[in-house]
Structures are given as structure tokens and as C-alpha cells.
Design a protein around this motif. Structure first.
Motif, PDB file in Angstrom:
ATOM      1  N   SER A   1       1.047  -1.599  -0.035  1.00 30.26           N
ATOM      2  CA  SER A   1       0.087   0.002   0.285  1.00 30.26           C
ATOM      3  C   SER A   1       0.743   1.114   0.303  1.00 30.26           C
ATOM      4  N   THR A   2       0.292   1.755  -0.841  1.00 26.92           N
ATOM      5  CA  THR A   2       0.803   3.193  -0.425  1.00 26.92           C
ATOM      6  C   THR A   2       0.531   4.037   0.211  1.00 26.92           C
TER       7      THR A   2
ATOM      8  N   GLN B   1       4.355   2.295   6.997  1.00 29.17           N
ATOM      9  CA  GLN B   1       5.419   3.095   7.195  1.00 29.17           C
ATOM     10  C   GLN B   1       6.543   1.722   6.450  1.00 29.17           C
ATOM     11  N   ASP B   2       7.615   2.666   6.066  1.00 25.00           N
ATOM     12  CA  ASP B   2       8.626   1.427   5.369  1.00 25.00           C
ATOM     13  C   ASP B   2       9.402   0.509   6.078  1.00 25.00           C
ATOM     14  N   LYS B   3       9.288   1.176   7.522  1.00 30.62           N
ATOM     15  CA  LYS B   3      10.235   0.319   8.780  1.00 30.62           C
ATOM     16  C   LYS B   3       9.504  -1.488   8.682  1.00 30.62           C
TER      17      LYS B   3
ATOM     18  N   ARG C   1       6.942   0.610  -4.048  1.00 34.17           N
ATOM     19  CA  ARG C   1       6.060  -0.486  -3.344  1.00 34.17           C
ATOM     20  C   ARG C   1       5.967  -1.762  -4.412  1.00 34.17           C
ATOM     21  N   LEU C   2       4.660  -1.046  -5.206  1.00 32.54           N
ATOM     22  CA  LEU C   2       4.639  -2.440  -5.579  1.00 32.54           C
ATOM     23  C   LEU C   2       5.057  -3.256  -6.882  1.00 32.54           C
TER      24      LEU C   2
ATOM     25  N   ARG D   1      -8.572  -7.029  -7.644  1.00 32.45           N
ATOM     26  CA  ARG D   1      -8.932  -7.790  -6.305  1.00 32.45           C
ATOM     27  C   ARG D   1      -7.956  -7.919  -5.358  1.00 32.45           C
ATOM     28  N   VAL D   2      -8.383  -8.400  -4.148  1.00 32.93           N
ATOM     29  CA  VAL D   2      -6.742  -8.685  -3.266  1.00 32.93           C
ATOM     30  C   VAL D   2      -7.455 -10.352  -2.319  1.00 32.93           C
ATOM     31  N   GLU D   3      -6.937 -11.153  -2.760  1.00 32.05           N
ATOM     32  CA  GLU D   3      -7.091 -12.717  -2.205  1.00 32.05           C
ATOM     33  C   GLU D   3      -6.746 -13.157  -1.204  1.00 32.05           C
TER      34      GLU D   3
END
Length: 311
Positions: free
Chosen positions: A42-43, A48-50, A74-75, A132-134
Motif C-alpha cells: 500500500s502507498t 511505514q517503510d520500516k 512498493r508495487l 482484487r485482493v485474495e
């Protein structure tokens, strides 16, 4: 079963598993292609990056290509992580494709990376199917009611998270720890799992340090009686906001009640129910040998439970 399946499709050679010297072009890959996730994508500022604190091996060339074409870091990391694996199955008739009109090449790789969660891209030229998220970590249960309860629980929890902006982010390493603990015998009753306590919106939310605590699954789902709002309670708050009442609410409450009782240990899990059946079988000699007769009787009973002939 998760660890068994994970091992059965683990095609990493010894070098990639850190058991031998790496050859040209090889990388050490910490996990099987059937594993828990390696990164959050997620953006949102909440991510957080950590929190991405475990190694996420990538195909550097694939990642650079994605970045050059405007994909966020990230993606790009997630997609490039998929490309460290080789396809498990390749069909001769699908080798030559127009990637502008068909994404089977990508799906061949994506669909053989089995993680606890999968981010699914829309098919080409099918506008009715979106991103979608599975959610993939749950085991199939014996009855339609159990499967419906888990499905409804997950769907309503995601709606609650989105609508109320709940923040469950914590370091991936803690997620991995939870996954390992979940595999021990009777983990529902005996183990404790890391969870973020400060999950509700607050000032300075994006910079807030996660307050991580260990809880039993019963406490996590039902609340701990000392201020922690359990996941079932989060769902009920969401249903109240939707003014969900009457028969629909009563039906959902049956599912939530079942989830709560299974989490607390009041109702056994399917695994515990199977173990208890074997242990109580007159032919079992306490020697870890499960005979053909025990197997037959167990499968016969499972079939009867699935068909509703036995409660």
C-alpha cells in the motif's frame, strides 16, 4: 497442512535455500513459493517503510523496468519478487501470445506464487473485473456453515477496516512469527499472537509507533476484557453504523458467535476434532499408526457431517 503444501512445491535448489554455494545468477531465497507474504504494497502513509523489515528478494531487471514505466517502488518490489521464480507449468500452445491482449504469461507466474494474500490484476479487455485482493490462508472446513462463517467474517472485517480506517500494520517479521506459531498443535487455545493494540484513528497516525502485544486468538477475536476491542466487536460496530438489523443481522450474528466460540476453544477446530476422533477410536493403539479402518471410519464420518446427516 500449510507447511506440508509449502514443502511439496518448494522448487528452490540447495543454493537458493542457503545450503550450498550460489552459482552465477542465483540468489538466496528465504521462503518457498508457497508462503506468507514478504512485503506490504500500500502507498498509504500508514504503511511505514520500516514495516517491510524482512528481505524481499527481487529480479533487479524486472524491478527497474517497472520503475521506468511509472510503477511505484512498493508495487514494483512486489511484482519483481514474483519474477525470481520460474513457471512451474508451461503449455506449448500458450508459448506465443500477444501480451497486449492476453496476460496469461503473467498469470502463469502469478498463479504459482502462493502466498497468504494475493494482489490480482484485472484481466485484459474485461472491464467488469477490477483489481482484487485474495485472502488465501484459511483451510476448507467440513460444512457449508463453517465455510460461510469464515468467508463472511473476513469480508466484514475488511469492510470495517476500510470504513473506519483501522490500522493493523506491524512489521512483516511479526506476521511471520504469527504464521509459525499458528502451526503448532492446538495453537488456537495454547499460542499467543502479535497484534497491534492502537488500531483506531488518532492524531499523528502516520507516524504512530505500533503498540504490539501478544494475545490468544480468543482475546484477539472476542476482546481481552481490559480495553482491547476484538475483531468481532469491530465488525459489530461496523454493522451498527450500517443499521444492520432484523433477519440479516441475526444470520450474521450466528456466524460471529461461531467464530468467537471456535477462537476461544469452546468449539474445537476441525484439526482438533479429527485428532480426538482418532484418539478415541477403539482400533487406535496410541502408537501413531492410523489404520485403514480408522481412516475409513473418519472419512465416512466427515462425509456424513458435510452432508448434514451428523451434527
Amino acid at each position: 497442512r500449510w507447511d506440508v503444501i509449502s514443502a511439496s512445491v518448494d522448487d528452490r535448489p540447495p543454493a537458493e535455500r542457503g545450503l550450498a554455494a550460489l552459482g552465477e545468477g542465483q540468489k538466496t531465497i528465504p521462503k518457498s513459493r508457497y508462503s506468507s507474504i514478504d512485503c506490504f504494497i500500500s502507498t498509504s502513509c500508514l504503511n511505514q517503510d520500516k514495516f517491510n523489515d524482512v528481505e524481499c528478494v527481487v529480479d533487479a531487471e524486472a524491478k527497474q523496468k517497472l520503475l521506468d514505466d511509472g510503477i511505484d517502488d512498493r508495487l514494483a518490489t512486489h511484482i519483481a519478487h514474483l519474477f525470481i521464480r520460474d513457471p512451474l507449468v508451461v503449455f506449448h500452445e500458450k508459448l506465443e501470445q500477444d501480451n497486449a491482449t492476453n496476460n496469461d504469461h503473467f498469470e502463469n507466474l502469478q498463479s504459482t506464487n502462493w502466498n497468504t494474500v494475493r494482489f490480482k490484476v484485472p484481466p485484459v479487455n474485461q472491464d467488469n473485473i477490477q483489481w482484487r485482493v485474495e485472502f488465501r490462508s484459511m483451510e476448507l472446513n467440513l460444512t457449508d456453515f463453517e465455510n460461510a462463517a469464515h468467508t463472511v467474517f473476513v469480508m466484514l472485517l475488511t469492510r470495517s477496516i476500510v470504513s473506519e480506517g483501522l490500522n493493523f500494520y506491524m512489521p512483516i517479521s511479526y506476521v511471520d512469527t504469527n504464521m509459525k506459531r499458528a502451526h503448532s498443535r492446538s495453537a488456537v487455545r495454547r499460542e499467543k499472537f502479535w497484534v497491534r493494540q492502537n488500531k483506531f484513528k488518532q492524531d499523528g497516525e502516520c507516524e504512530a509507533e505500533p503498540q504490539l502485544v501478544e494475545m490468544t486468538l480468543g482475546e484477539l477475536i472476542n476482546g481481552d476484557g481490559s480495553g482491547f476491542v476484538g475483531l468481532n466487536q469491530c465488525i459489530r460496530r461496523h454493522l451498527d453504523l450500517l443499521d444492520c438489523t432484523g433477519d440479516t443481522r441475526a444470520h450474521i450474528e450466528r456466524y460471529l458467535d461461531f467464530i468467537g466460540k471456535r477462537a476461544s476453544g469452546e468449539l474445537p477446530t476441525t484439526a482438533e476434532w479429527i485428532r480426538n476422533f482418532v484418539l478415541a477410536h477403539p482400533e487406535y493403539k496410541k502408537d501413531s499408526a492410523v489404520s485403514q479402518k480408522i481412516n475409513y471410519d473418519l472419512l465416512k464420518l466427515c462425509l456424513e457431517v458435510s452432508h448434514g446427516d451428523v451434527e
